[in-house]
Write a protein that holds these residues in place. Structure first.
Motif, PDB file in Angstrom:
ATOM      1  N   VAL A 136       0.809  -1.226   0.000  1.00  0.00           N
ATOM      2  CA  VAL A 136       0.000   0.000   0.000  1.00  0.00           C
ATOM      3  C   VAL A 136       0.842   1.277   0.000  1.00  0.00           C
ATOM      4  N   ILE A 137       2.117   1.179   0.299  1.00  0.00           N
ATOM      5  CA  ILE A 137       2.962   2.371   0.402  1.00  0.00           C
ATOM      6  C   ILE A 137       3.254   2.928  -0.991  1.00  0.00           C
ATOM      7  N   GLY A 138       3.004   4.234  -1.160  1.00  0.00           N
ATOM      8  CA  GLY A 138       3.372   4.906  -2.395  1.00  0.00           C
ATOM      9  C   GLY A 138       2.463   4.640  -3.579  1.00  0.00           C
ATOM     10  N   LYS A 139       1.345   3.921  -3.390  1.00  0.00           N
ATOM     11  CA  LYS A 139       0.432   3.598  -4.487  1.00  0.00           C
ATOM     12  C   LYS A 139      -0.823   4.464  -4.401  1.00  0.00           C
ATOM     13  N   PRO A 140      -1.594   4.591  -5.509  1.00  0.00           N
ATOM     14  CA  PRO A 140      -2.895   5.253  -5.409  1.00  0.00           C
ATOM     15  C   PRO A 140      -3.756   4.587  -4.331  1.00  0.00           C
ATOM     16  N   LEU A 141      -4.521   5.394  -3.655  1.00  0.00           N
ATOM     17  CA  LEU A 141      -5.342   4.887  -2.556  1.00  0.00           C
ATOM     18  C   LEU A 141      -6.735   4.487  -3.006  1.00  0.00           C
ATOM     19  N   LEU A 142      -7.121   4.894  -4.218  1.00  0.00           N
ATOM     20  CA  LEU A 142      -8.456   4.585  -4.733  1.00  0.00           C
ATOM     21  C   LEU A 142      -8.355   4.185  -6.199  1.00  0.00           C
ATOM     22  N   TYR A 143      -9.023   3.070  -6.535  1.00  0.00           N
ATOM     23  CA  TYR A 143      -9.142   2.593  -7.909  1.00  0.00           C
ATOM     24  C   TYR A 143     -10.627   2.384  -8.193  1.00  0.00           C
ATOM     25  N   LEU A 144     -11.103   2.911  -9.311  1.00  0.00           N
ATOM     26  CA  LEU A 144     -12.516   2.787  -9.664  1.00  0.00           C
ATOM     27  C   LEU A 144     -12.636   2.263 -11.083  1.00  0.00           C
ATOM     28  N   VAL A 155     -21.641  -1.853 -13.932  1.00  0.00           N
ATOM     29  CA  VAL A 155     -21.065  -2.341 -12.683  1.00  0.00           C
ATOM     30  C   VAL A 155     -19.965  -1.380 -12.260  1.00  0.00           C
ATOM     31  N   LEU A 156     -20.015  -0.928 -11.019  1.00  0.00           N
ATOM     32  CA  LEU A 156     -18.967  -0.087 -10.457  1.00  0.00           C
ATOM     33  C   LEU A 156     -18.246  -0.871  -9.373  1.00  0.00           C
ATOM     34  N   ALA A 157     -16.936  -0.937  -9.487  1.00  0.00           N
ATOM     35  CA  ALA A 157     -16.126  -1.604  -8.467  1.00  0.00           C
ATOM     36  C   ALA A 157     -15.098  -0.611  -7.954  1.00  0.00           C
ATOM     37  N   ILE A 158     -15.146  -0.330  -6.673  1.00  0.00           N
ATOM     38  CA  ILE A 158     -14.198   0.597  -6.058  1.00  0.00           C
ATOM     39  C   ILE A 158     -13.291  -0.190  -5.125  1.00  0.00           C
ATOM     40  N   ARG A 159     -11.984   0.021  -5.281  1.00  0.00           N
ATOM     41  CA  ARG A 159     -10.999  -0.619  -4.407  1.00  0.00           C
ATOM     42  C   ARG A 159     -10.228   0.494  -3.722  1.00  0.00           C
ATOM     43  N   MET A 160     -10.112   0.383  -2.390  1.00  0.00           N
ATOM     44  CA  MET A 160      -9.426   1.416  -1.627  1.00  0.00           C
ATOM     45  C   MET A 160      -8.515   0.801  -0.582  1.00  0.00           C
ATOM     46  N   CYS A 161      -7.501   1.564  -0.218  1.00  0.00           N
ATOM     47  CA  CYS A 161      -6.581   1.135   0.828  1.00  0.00           C
ATOM     48  C   CYS A 161      -7.317   1.110   2.165  1.00  0.00           C
ATOM     49  N   HIS A 162      -7.297  -0.028   2.819  1.00  0.00           N
ATOM     50  CA  HIS A 162      -8.043  -0.215   4.066  1.00  0.00           C
ATOM     51  C   HIS A 162      -7.499   0.663   5.192  1.00  0.00           C
TER      52      HIS A 162
END
Length: 460
Positions: A136-144, A155-162
């Motif tokens: 998770v370090i240094g990467k985008p925190l949200l992907y959509l 379909v919407l899929a959101i991935r985020m850093c926990h």
């Protein structure tokens, strides 16, 4: 189950629509837990209800909504860094942006699944590839990712850093993106950081050292700290995942299985979990003397009684993998449903502000280990009231279902995340995903059917 391939366009990095504060934001001690160093996912399905399908400008509208949302949620456009020597995370608000991917899939919504409950078919096709989920370090925190289907559905899929959000916060952010994409001038709920409210009582756990000022942040990609596992469960072949629906009929039946006041006062969560836990333990065939436990996730948004309370708009981690009910397999399976419900209620009452603070102190000292899932444990979390049913894409679409796809691999056998859904008749239900070895799944299905049928025909 249907299979398909999503054809993705090149990922785009979307920056905030306007200039945002350049600063470093501290995370709470709960946010910085090593076990949260991963990406989590929410998948939402929308049915087209007008001829012609989704508007041609849908992707561009969503990118505009994302860019506008990142003005309000500007830390999400930044990157995580680790405080040297303290293994504590901070967010460097760099405004680098979040990732958006447009995709198309030659499949109709009706082909996916009915009702739309985990496990979702070809789920990896619907989500952005974030690489190693635990880096998770240094990467985008949200992907959509937006996937348009051949029927006009989306379909919407959101991935985020926990480390930055929990499931409730992720749905709040997605709602903001969709509202702004539809042209709403401001978010319905304004975000609040307020991570200090879930900080340890130990000194110097929330301040950012001077060396971590924006101009002095390290640029190297620090390796994430991984939690240690003291024991591993036996490896199973032929794992099967199914979702079990609990609607008004099943809830009424379970309530009849509890005597008097316990039946009327038990929550839906307690009723479902009591039944699921007993049936799961029976299906897995534990030795009678084996101690088994259920670990209850507790949302501090509703139960935190300290002042100040967690405010509306708080989107950080507020769910504690908190208290446990512990009993021998024989006592649980031979006992009544009422006894299981009583154990759950006793476990829930253990979660106090003092208990929460003790957990935060342990996390701050890197001493918190939590309950052992790999030795008779089963973790449950209720996401059925996270508000995803209120998500709106526009008048041309209607919300069709969705939620978290749940854990992967062996962890999927040790946990269930409850999600809301509608059954084939359109009635509101709670779906409980269960992942078990094939033989145990057959036993679980028989057990859960027997429980609901027995109490449905009871006159209690």
């Amino acid at each position: 189950m249907v299979t398909f391939t999503a054809h993705r366009r090149k990922p785009e990095l979307v920056a905030p629509a306007r200039a945002t504060a350049r600063e470093v934001r501290s995370l709470s001690d709960l946010d910085s837990s090593p076990g949260l160093r991963q990406y989590i996912t929410e998948i939402e399905f929308f049915r087209c209800r007008v001829p012609g399908g989704a508007p041609e400008q849908l992707a561009s509208s969503l990118k505009v909504g994302l860019a506008e949302a990142l003005v309000y949620y500007y830390p999400v456009a930044g990157r995580l860094r680790e405080v040297p020597g303290r293994k504590k995370l901070v967010v460097d608000c760099t405004a680098e942006g979040a990732v958006f991917v447009e995709a198309h899939a030659n499949v109709r919504l009706e082909e996916l699944k009915k009702p739309l409950v985990p496990p979702y078919p070809c789920v990896e096709e619907l989500m952005c590839d974030v690489g190693d989920l635990t880096t998770v370090i240094g990467k985008p925190l949200l992907y959509l990712q937006m996937t348009q289907l051949s029927c006009g559905g989306v379909v919407l899929a959101i991935r985020m850093c926990h480390n930055v959000v929990d499931g409730f916060g992720m749905v709040q952010i997605l709602r903001c993106i969709l509202d702004l994409a539809r042209g709403q001038p401001v978010p319905a709920v304004f975000p609040l950081w307020e991570r200090h409210l879930l900080a340890s009582s130990l000194p110097d756990t929330t301040s950012v050292p001077a060396a971590m000022a924006p101009e002095n942040l390290p640029t190297d990609d620090a390796k994430p700290m991984k939690p240690k596992m003291t024991s591993m469960p036996p490896q199973f072949d032929e794992l099967v995942t199914k979702s079990f629906l609990f609607g008004a009929k099943e809830i009424t039946a379970l309530r009849r299985g509890l005597p008097g006041r316990l039946g009327s006062s038990s929550t839906v969560f307690e009723l479902i979990t009591a039944a699921v836990w007993r049936c799961r333990v029976a299906a897995l065939g534990y030795a009678p003397h084996k101690r088994v436990r259920v670990i209850l996730a507790k949302n501090a948004r509703g139960s935190w009684k300290r002042e100040p309370r967690l405010p509306p708009g708080f989107y950080g981690n507020a769910v504690f993998g908190a208290t446990t009910a512990d009993v021998t397999a024989d006592e649980l399976c031979r006992g009544s449903l009422a006894r299981a419900a009583e154990l759950l209620r006793e476990a829930k009452l253990k979660f106090t502000d003092e208990y929460a603070m003790s957990v935060l102190d342990l996390v701050a000292r890197n001493e918190y280990r939590g309950a052992d899932l790999f030795d008779g444990g089963f973790a449950v979390s209720d996401m059925s009231r996270c508000g995803n049913e209120s998500l709106e894409l526009g008048g041309w679409a209607e919300y069709a279902g969705g939620g978290t796809p749940g854990a992967a691999g062996i962890l999927a056998t040790l946990s269930s995340i409850y999600v809301s859904c509608k059954d084939t008749n359109g009635d509101e239900c709670i779906a409980v995903p269960m992942c078990l070895p094939e033989l145990a799944m057959g036993k679980f299905m028989s057990q859960i059917a027997a429980v609901t049928n027995m109490f449905a025909s009871s006159s209690m």
